[in-house]
Every structure is written in structure tokens, then in C-alpha cells.
Motif scaffolding. Structure first.
Motif, PDB file in Angstrom:
ATOM      1  N   CYS A  57       8.734  34.658  43.786  1.00  0.00           N
ATOM      2  CA  CYS A  57       8.636  33.361  44.464  1.00  0.00           C
ATOM      3  C   CYS A  57       7.266  32.732  44.260  1.00  0.00           C
ATOM      4  O   CYS A  57       7.155  31.541  43.978  1.00  0.00           O
ATOM      5  CB  CYS A  57       8.902  33.515  45.952  1.00  0.00           C
ATOM      6  N   GLY A  58       6.239  33.531  44.415  1.00  0.00           N
ATOM      7  CA  GLY A  58       4.890  33.002  44.307  1.00  0.00           C
ATOM      8  C   GLY A  58       4.553  32.515  42.920  1.00  0.00           C
ATOM      9  O   GLY A  58       4.020  31.429  42.744  1.00  0.00           O
ATOM     10  N   TRP A  59       4.853  33.304  41.922  1.00  0.00           N
ATOM     11  CA  TRP A  59       4.482  32.947  40.562  1.00  0.00           C
ATOM     12  C   TRP A  59       5.261  31.734  40.064  1.00  0.00           C
ATOM     13  O   TRP A  59       4.738  30.936  39.304  1.00  0.00           O
ATOM     14  CB  TRP A  59       4.682  34.143  39.644  1.00  0.00           C
ATOM     15  N   LYS A  60       6.488  31.575  40.535  1.00  0.00           N
ATOM     16  CA  LYS A  60       7.300  30.415  40.147  1.00  0.00           C
ATOM     17  C   LYS A  60       7.108  29.229  41.086  1.00  0.00           C
ATOM     18  O   LYS A  60       7.627  28.153  40.831  1.00  0.00           O
ATOM     19  CB  LYS A  60       8.779  30.798  40.123  1.00  0.00           C
ATOM     20  N   GLY A  61       6.401  29.434  42.205  1.00  0.00           N
ATOM     21  CA  GLY A  61       6.165  28.357  43.156  1.00  0.00           C
ATOM     22  C   GLY A  61       7.380  28.011  43.995  1.00  0.00           C
ATOM     23  O   GLY A  61       7.535  26.880  44.432  1.00  0.00           O
ATOM     24  N   LEU A  62       8.233  28.995  44.240  1.00  0.00           N
ATOM     25  CA  LEU A  62       9.450  28.766  45.019  1.00  0.00           C
ATOM     26  C   LEU A  62       9.223  29.106  46.485  1.00  0.00           C
ATOM     27  O   LEU A  62       8.359  29.901  46.821  1.00  0.00           O
ATOM     28  CB  LEU A  62      10.590  29.621  44.460  1.00  0.00           C
ATOM     29  N   CYS A  63      10.044  28.513  47.337  1.00  0.00           N
ATOM     30  CA  CYS A  63       9.972  28.784  48.765  1.00  0.00           C
ATOM     31  C   CYS A  63      10.119  30.287  48.998  1.00  0.00           C
ATOM     32  O   CYS A  63      11.049  30.906  48.489  1.00  0.00           O
ATOM     33  CB  CYS A  63      11.089  28.035  49.498  1.00  0.00           C
ATOM     34  N   PRO A  64       9.220  30.891  49.780  1.00  0.00           N
ATOM     35  CA  PRO A  64       9.293  32.339  49.996  1.00  0.00           C
ATOM     36  C   PRO A  64      10.436  32.770  50.918  1.00  0.00           C
ATOM     37  O   PRO A  64      10.725  33.959  51.001  1.00  0.00           O
ATOM     38  CB  PRO A  64       7.938  32.690  50.611  1.00  0.00           C
ATOM     39  N   ARG A  65      11.101  31.825  51.580  1.00  0.00           N
ATOM     40  CA  ARG A  65      12.236  32.188  52.427  1.00  0.00           C
ATOM     41  C   ARG A  65      13.545  32.137  51.634  1.00  0.00           C
ATOM     42  O   ARG A  65      14.314  33.080  51.643  1.00  0.00           O
ATOM     43  CB  ARG A  65      12.345  31.263  53.630  1.00  0.00           C
ATOM     44  N   CYS A  66      13.794  31.027  50.925  1.00  0.00           N
ATOM     45  CA  CYS A  66      15.091  30.857  50.258  1.00  0.00           C
ATOM     46  C   CYS A  66      15.022  30.944  48.737  1.00  0.00           C
ATOM     47  O   CYS A  66      16.040  31.165  48.094  1.00  0.00           O
ATOM     48  CB  CYS A  66      15.715  29.530  50.663  1.00  0.00           C
TER      49      CYS A  66
END
Length: 142
Positions: free
Chosen positions: A16-25
Motif C-alpha cells: 500500500c505504501g509503495w504504491k500510494g494506496l489507502c492503507p485500509r482498502c
């Protein structure tokens, strides 16, 4: 499904972090611009007020990215002793681009890590509550 390790928590944070995605969903971007976080996730509604990466991304970009890239500039100087303008055309852009390109993934990684680990600076819970109350227009009394 584990990416690198047998630790699903680490793999989730990294993905999630490396792709910049929401850490919940992990369905929407946590960013609203290059480094600015969205107020909330458009998919799941996660409020990003908890996120406080501060200078962390810059620190990691310098330590993990710039430090090894500096060895290129040193190698170039020692091996070929080029004129100063060669460094301006090679070393400076490589260092600049390398550091700027890694700021966003490092910030995403730190924000995802804060969310997954429910991180807060020790001893500051009441201060954060007052700050968030002030931002929301509440009295701020805790």
C-alpha cells in the motif's frame, strides 16, 4: 499472499505504501497531488488526519537514495576527473531526480505504517486530541 516475507502486516504496509494506496482498502490513492494527502479515502472514507510523516520521507530519500547516488559522482570524479560542467549535467540531475522520485513512495510507506501499527508519538495523545478538536472547531478541552 506474501510479497517478500511471511509477515502479512509488513507486506500490506509495503504494498500500500509503495504504491500510494489507502492503507485500509488499497483501492484508492492516498495522495491528492505529488506529496499532499487526501482528506479522506474516496473508497472507504478513511480520514488521513492520523498521518504525520513530517520529515521522514526526506530523511529516507537522503539516506537510502542520495547516499548511494553520491558514490556515482565520486566515482566519476576519481575515475575520469571531468570538468565541473560534466557533474552539472550528470551528477546533479541523477541526485535530484533520484531523491524526488522516492519521496512519494517513502511518504506512502510511512503513512501506511502509521495506520497499520496505530502509531502515535508517545505521550502526545492529549495534545493530538486538542489539536484535532481545534481543527474541527470544537473547544479543545480534554
Amino acid at each position: 499472499m506474501a510479497i517478500f516475507t511471511k509477515n502479512p502486516k509488513f507486506d500490506w504496509i509495503f504494498r500500500c505504501g509503495w504504491k500510494g494506496l489507502c492503507p485500509r482498502c488499497a483501492k484508492a490513492s492516498m495522495f491528492n497531488g505529488w506529496l499532499k494527502l487526501q482528506k479522506t479515502c474516496p473508497e472507504c472514507g478513511l480520514n488521513y488526519d492520523f498521518a504525520n510523516a513530517d520529515d521522514g520521507p526526506a530523511f529516507f530519500a537522503l539516506c537510502i537514495t542520495a547516499f548511494p547516488l553520491t558514490f556515482f559522482a565520486v566515482w566519476l570524479e576519481v575515475a575520469y576527473s571531468p570538468p565541473w560542467w560534466v557533474h552539472v549535467l550528470t551528477s546533479v540531475p541523477i541526485l535530484g531526480f533520484g531523491c524526488l522520485a522516492t519521496l512519494r513512495p517513502f511518504k506512502g510507506w510511512l503513512v501506511a505504517s502509521q495506520y497499520v501499527n496505530n502509531a502515535i508519538e508517545a505521550g502526545t495523545e492529549s495534545l493530538w486530541a486538542k489539536l484535532n478538536a481545534k481543527d474541527n472547531g470544537e473547544s479543545g478541552e480534554v
